[in-house]
Each structure stands twice: as C-alpha cells, then as structure tokens.
Motif scaffolding. Structure first.
Motif, PDB file in Angstrom:
ATOM      1  N   ASP A 164      22.190  68.474  36.323  1.00 55.82           N
ATOM      2  CA  ASP A 164      22.133  69.911  35.942  1.00 55.82           C
ATOM      3  C   ASP A 164      23.762  70.504  36.538  1.00 55.82           C
ATOM      4  O   ASP A 164      23.517  72.303  36.065  1.00 55.82           O
ATOM      5  CB  ASP A 164      20.730  70.599  37.155  1.00 55.82           C
ATOM      6  N   SER A 165      24.425  70.047  36.843  1.00 54.04           N
ATOM      7  CA  SER A 165      25.793  70.055  37.090  1.00 54.04           C
ATOM      8  C   SER A 165      27.256  70.018  36.203  1.00 54.04           C
ATOM      9  O   SER A 165      27.586  68.670  36.169  1.00 54.04           O
ATOM     10  CB  SER A 165      26.435  70.136  38.811  1.00 54.04           C
ATOM     11  N   PRO A 166      27.784  70.665  35.470  1.00 48.01           N
ATOM     12  CA  PRO A 166      28.825  69.965  34.560  1.00 48.01           C
ATOM     13  C   PRO A 166      29.432  69.760  35.837  1.00 48.01           C
ATOM     14  O   PRO A 166      30.364  69.004  34.842  1.00 48.01           O
ATOM     15  CB  PRO A 166      29.080  72.217  33.967  1.00 48.01           C
ATOM     16  N   VAL A 167      30.112  70.216  36.758  1.00 51.11           N
ATOM     17  CA  VAL A 167      31.085  69.727  37.652  1.00 51.11           C
ATOM     18  C   VAL A 167      31.217  68.347  37.513  1.00 51.11           C
ATOM     19  O   VAL A 167      31.814  67.528  38.008  1.00 51.11           O
ATOM     20  CB  VAL A 167      31.485  70.585  38.956  1.00 51.11           C
ATOM     21  N   ILE A 168      29.802  68.320  38.309  1.00 47.49           N
ATOM     22  CA  ILE A 168      28.970  66.496  38.715  1.00 47.49           C
ATOM     23  C   ILE A 168      29.399  66.111  37.070  1.00 47.49           C
ATOM     24  O   ILE A 168      30.157  64.334  37.167  1.00 47.49           O
ATOM     25  CB  ILE A 168      27.974  66.582  39.663  1.00 47.49           C
ATOM     26  N   ALA A 169      28.638  65.716  36.120  1.00 48.75           N
ATOM     27  CA  ALA A 169      28.832  65.851  35.048  1.00 48.75           C
ATOM     28  C   ALA A 169      30.563  65.218  34.603  1.00 48.75           C
ATOM     29  O   ALA A 169      30.686  64.136  34.215  1.00 48.75           O
ATOM     30  CB  ALA A 169      28.370  65.791  33.411  1.00 48.75           C
ATOM     31  N   SER A 170      31.280  66.068  34.331  1.00 47.09           N
ATOM     32  CA  SER A 170      32.343  65.622  34.116  1.00 47.09           C
ATOM     33  C   SER A 170      33.394  65.513  34.974  1.00 47.09           C
ATOM     34  O   SER A 170      34.144  64.300  35.046  1.00 47.09           O
ATOM     35  CB  SER A 170      33.416  67.078  33.678  1.00 47.09           C
ATOM     36  N   SER A 171      33.251  64.530  36.464  1.00 54.70           N
ATOM     37  CA  SER A 171      33.486  63.965  37.135  1.00 54.70           C
ATOM     38  C   SER A 171      33.323  62.806  37.105  1.00 54.70           C
ATOM     39  O   SER A 171      34.455  61.853  37.113  1.00 54.70           O
ATOM     40  CB  SER A 171      33.547  64.695  39.230  1.00 54.70           C
ATOM     41  N   LEU A 172      31.936  62.226  37.306  1.00 51.33           N
ATOM     42  CA  LEU A 172      31.487  61.139  36.925  1.00 51.33           C
ATOM     43  C   LEU A 172      31.769  60.581  35.481  1.00 51.33           C
ATOM     44  O   LEU A 172      32.386  59.415  35.240  1.00 51.33           O
ATOM     45  CB  LEU A 172      30.050  61.525  36.812  1.00 51.33           C
ATOM     46  N   MET A 173      31.896  61.398  34.335  1.00 49.75           N
ATOM     47  CA  MET A 173      32.129  60.828  33.406  1.00 49.75           C
ATOM     48  C   MET A 173      33.865  60.301  33.537  1.00 49.75           C
ATOM     49  O   MET A 173      34.171  59.288  32.676  1.00 49.75           O
ATOM     50  CB  MET A 173      32.334  61.729  32.338  1.00 49.75           C
ATOM     51  N   ARG A 174      34.545  60.811  33.874  1.00 48.93           N
ATOM     52  CA  ARG A 174      35.838  60.905  34.085  1.00 48.93           C
ATOM     53  C   ARG A 174      36.282  59.777  34.908  1.00 48.93           C
ATOM     54  O   ARG A 174      37.707  59.474  35.330  1.00 48.93           O
ATOM     55  CB  ARG A 174      36.935  61.876  33.849  1.00 48.93           C
ATOM     56  N   SER A 175      35.778  59.293  36.353  1.00 50.54           N
ATOM     57  CA  SER A 175      36.131  58.127  37.181  1.00 50.54           C
ATOM     58  C   SER A 175      36.399  57.428  36.678  1.00 50.54           C
ATOM     59  O   SER A 175      35.619  56.828  35.357  1.00 50.54           O
ATOM     60  CB  SER A 175      34.614  58.465  37.531  1.00 50.54           C
ATOM     61  N   ASP A 176      36.823  56.394  37.958  1.00 48.47           N
ATOM     62  CA  ASP A 176      37.189  55.358  37.141  1.00 48.47           C
ATOM     63  C   ASP A 176      36.290  53.501  38.056  1.00 48.47           C
ATOM     64  O   ASP A 176      36.397  53.008  38.510  1.00 48.47           O
ATOM     65  CB  ASP A 176      38.292  54.105  37.424  1.00 48.47           C
ATOM     66  N   LEU A 177      35.005  54.759  38.595  1.00 52.77           N
ATOM     67  CA  LEU A 177      34.048  54.163  39.006  1.00 52.77           C
ATOM     68  C   LEU A 177      33.081  52.791  38.196  1.00 52.77           C
ATOM     69  O   LEU A 177      32.946  52.786  37.196  1.00 52.77           O
ATOM     70  CB  LEU A 177      32.367  55.152  39.228  1.00 52.77           C
ATOM     71  N   GLU A 178      32.808  51.707  38.154  1.00 50.64           N
ATOM     72  CA  GLU A 178      32.035  51.035  37.769  1.00 50.64           C
ATOM     73  C   GLU A 178      31.293  50.910  37.005  1.00 50.64           C
ATOM     74  O   GLU A 178      30.033  51.594  37.218  1.00 50.64           O
ATOM     75  CB  GLU A 178      32.012  49.344  38.702  1.00 50.64           C
ATOM     76  N   ARG A 179      31.057  49.920  35.455  1.00 54.22           N
ATOM     77  CA  ARG A 179      29.881  50.156  35.032  1.00 54.22           C
ATOM     78  C   ARG A 179      29.887  48.987  34.823  1.00 54.22           C
ATOM     79  O   ARG A 179      30.577  47.754  34.428  1.00 54.22           O
ATOM     80  CB  ARG A 179      30.660  50.992  33.698  1.00 54.22           C
ATOM     81  N   GLU A 180      28.689  48.213  34.659  1.00 50.19           N
ATOM     82  CA  GLU A 180      27.868  46.931  35.041  1.00 50.19           C
ATOM     83  C   GLU A 180      27.499  46.804  33.601  1.00 50.19           C
ATOM     84  O   GLU A 180      26.309  47.826  33.042  1.00 50.19           O
ATOM     85  CB  GLU A 180      27.189  46.444  35.467  1.00 50.19           C
ATOM     86  N   TYR A 181      27.413  46.093  32.574  1.00 48.32           N
ATOM     87  CA  TYR A 181      26.785  45.094  31.520  1.00 48.32           C
ATOM     88  C   TYR A 181      25.986  44.609  31.257  1.00 48.32           C
ATOM     89  O   TYR A 181      27.189  43.007  31.544  1.00 48.32           O
ATOM     90  CB  TYR A 181      27.827  46.081  30.160  1.00 48.32           C
ATOM     91  N   TYR A 182      24.815  44.044  30.333  1.00 50.17           N
ATOM     92  CA  TYR A 182      24.686  42.508  30.203  1.00 50.17           C
ATOM     93  C   TYR A 182      24.858  43.151  28.735  1.00 50.17           C
ATOM     94  O   TYR A 182      24.123  43.968  28.501  1.00 50.17           O
ATOM     95  CB  TYR A 182      23.426  42.191  30.673  1.00 50.17           C
ATOM     96  N   LEU A 183      25.587  41.782  27.538  1.00 51.78           N
ATOM     97  CA  LEU A 183      25.201  41.712  26.601  1.00 51.78           C
ATOM     98  C   LEU A 183      24.580  40.260  25.901  1.00 51.78           C
ATOM     99  O   LEU A 183      25.089  39.544  26.308  1.00 51.78           O
ATOM    100  CB  LEU A 183      26.889  41.757  26.219  1.00 51.78           C
TER     101      LEU A 183
END
Length: 253
Positions: free
Chosen positions: A112-131
């Motif tokens: 519910d926070s645009p600040v949080i959405a923007s910060s996480l979206m632009r971060s270099d946090l790890e994203r893990e996927y199975y393909l």
C-alpha cells in the motif's frame, strides 16, 4: 518533494490522479491552492478536498502467488483476467512490485506504499526462479550465465509490441541445472535485476524457449507453501528484515 509525489506516497492516489486534483484546485498547501510545480516542505500541511492528508508512517506488504494466465495490471483492454480479480477488494489500490508476465507464476509482492513499491522494484535484491526451457543448456549458455550477456537489435523472447531491441544482462548470482529429458532442461537461477521478460529474452537469444517460469523468492521473502491464487501478509520477522533493508539504503517511508 514535488506535491504530486507527496500525495502519491501518502494516499491511494497515483501521481497522475494527483495532478488532476491539483489542476481542479482541490489541493491546498497550508492555506494556498497548490500548483503542479509546488514542492512540499517538512512542516507543510496538505489538504485534499478540504481534508488534511496525513503522512504515512507505516506500510503493509503481502505475498501473492500469481497464477499463470493472469495479468499484473489494474485493467486489461483484451478482457483477460487480472491479479485483482483473484485478490479481495481491499487490495484494489495496492501496487505490485514489478511484474510477472502472463505465462509466468509465483511470488509477487504488493504494497500500500508507493515508496516501498518503488524501492523494492529498483533494488538489487536477489530474485530466485525455477525454469523449464525447451532445448539443451550448453556451454555457451552457461558462460553467458557466468559472465553476463549483451544483445543488440534483437527481440527474441520479448513482447511483440516492445521497442527495446538491446539489453544488457548481468552475470547470474547463482544457477543450478537439474538435468535434461525429453528435449527439455530444468534449472534454478538467481538474478538481482527485474527487467521486463529478462529471463525469457536471455534464453531466447540461444533459441531456448522458456516453457515454465516460477519466481519463488525475492530478497529474504519466500513463496514457501503458499498455494496458487492465495496471499498472505508478511510476518513480523519479514517486516523487520524489510525495514533493515530500507534503513540500510536510507529510504524513508
């Protein structure tokens, strides 16, 4: 901070909606009708339609297990199912942290926070996927996962309407190939970027079609056993880790 940005960060209005409210003279900074070019200072009082807008001091985040065949959007002009059709109405104005495409599934964060959405979206946090990809992951693909990749004048794996023909892929943080059978290869990858259709375009460069793509983790947040089409709020420990990330990056909310 610009007035429209302040409104979007502290209410359910988007910046575009905030601009419309300002144009209609419905926004005041202290006792003055706001202009689009106005900025907001720390001690300013903002009013929308005569009601004071309170600064947001907390936020909420949910993990949603996006299903295949859902669009991450507020609406779809082709009438396809959107994620908000599956979520309760209380989340209608919440923002997604990035997107998963129509054919992908897995962990999707909403807040519910645009600040949080923007910060996480632009971060270099790890994203893990199975393909699951159609074809064999050979030495050339492995080297690209290890060293990164640059593509030019290419739209393989991209959305049909994209205008982006060049893309840079950073080296994968980690990967694991589970094996190949029946002409398909299964693998797990970890990246720290969130570009549009990034993995589909990476493997398509090597003529490998991504058949299944599932995100299972974003930073310290894990999909776990959450079933498809279901959601949950973050737990206390997860909020603490998220606040540590915000504090470390000097992000105020």
């Amino acid at each position: 901070m610009r007035i429209n940005k302040f409104i979007s960060h502290n209410s359910h209005y988007s910046r575009r909606e905030a601009d419309e409210l300002i144009k209609q003279g419905l926004v005041k900074i202290n006792n003055k009708i706001a202009l689009l070019s106005d900025g907001v200072k720390f001690d300013d009082k903002i009013f929308i339609k005569g009601k004071r807008l309170q600064k947001r001091t907390s936020f909420s985040v949910i993990i949603y297990h996006k299903q295949k065949g859902e669009i991450v959007s507020k609406k779809d002009d082709r009438g396809r199912k959107i994620i908000y059709d599956s979520l309760p109405k209380q989340f209608r104005n919440w923002l997604s942290v990035g997107r998963l495409d129509f054919a992908s599934e897995g962990l999707l964060l909403l807040t519910d926070s645009p600040v949080i959405a923007s910060s996480l979206m632009r971060s270099d946090l790890e994203r893990e996927y199975y393909l699951k990809v159609k074809g064999i992951v050979n030495k050339q693909v492995i080297e690209a996962m290890q060293n990164g990749l640059e593509i030019q004048n290419e739209k393989k794996g991209a959305h049909a309407k994209t205008k982006i023909t060049s893309m840079s892929f950073a080296p994968f943080l980690d990967y694991e190939i589970f094996g190949s059978s029946g002409g398909y290869t299964k693998l797990r990858v970890i990246i720290n970027e969130g570009k549009n259709r990034e993995l589909r375009r990476f493997f398509a460069h090597f003529d490998l079609e991504v058949m299944d793509l599932k995100r299972v983790a974003f930073g310290a947040l894990d999909l776990g056993i959450l079933k498809a089409g279901k959601y949950r709020f973050l737990e206390k420990g997860e909020y603490e880790k998220l606040r540590d990330f915000l504090k470390f990056n000097n992000i105020k909310y």
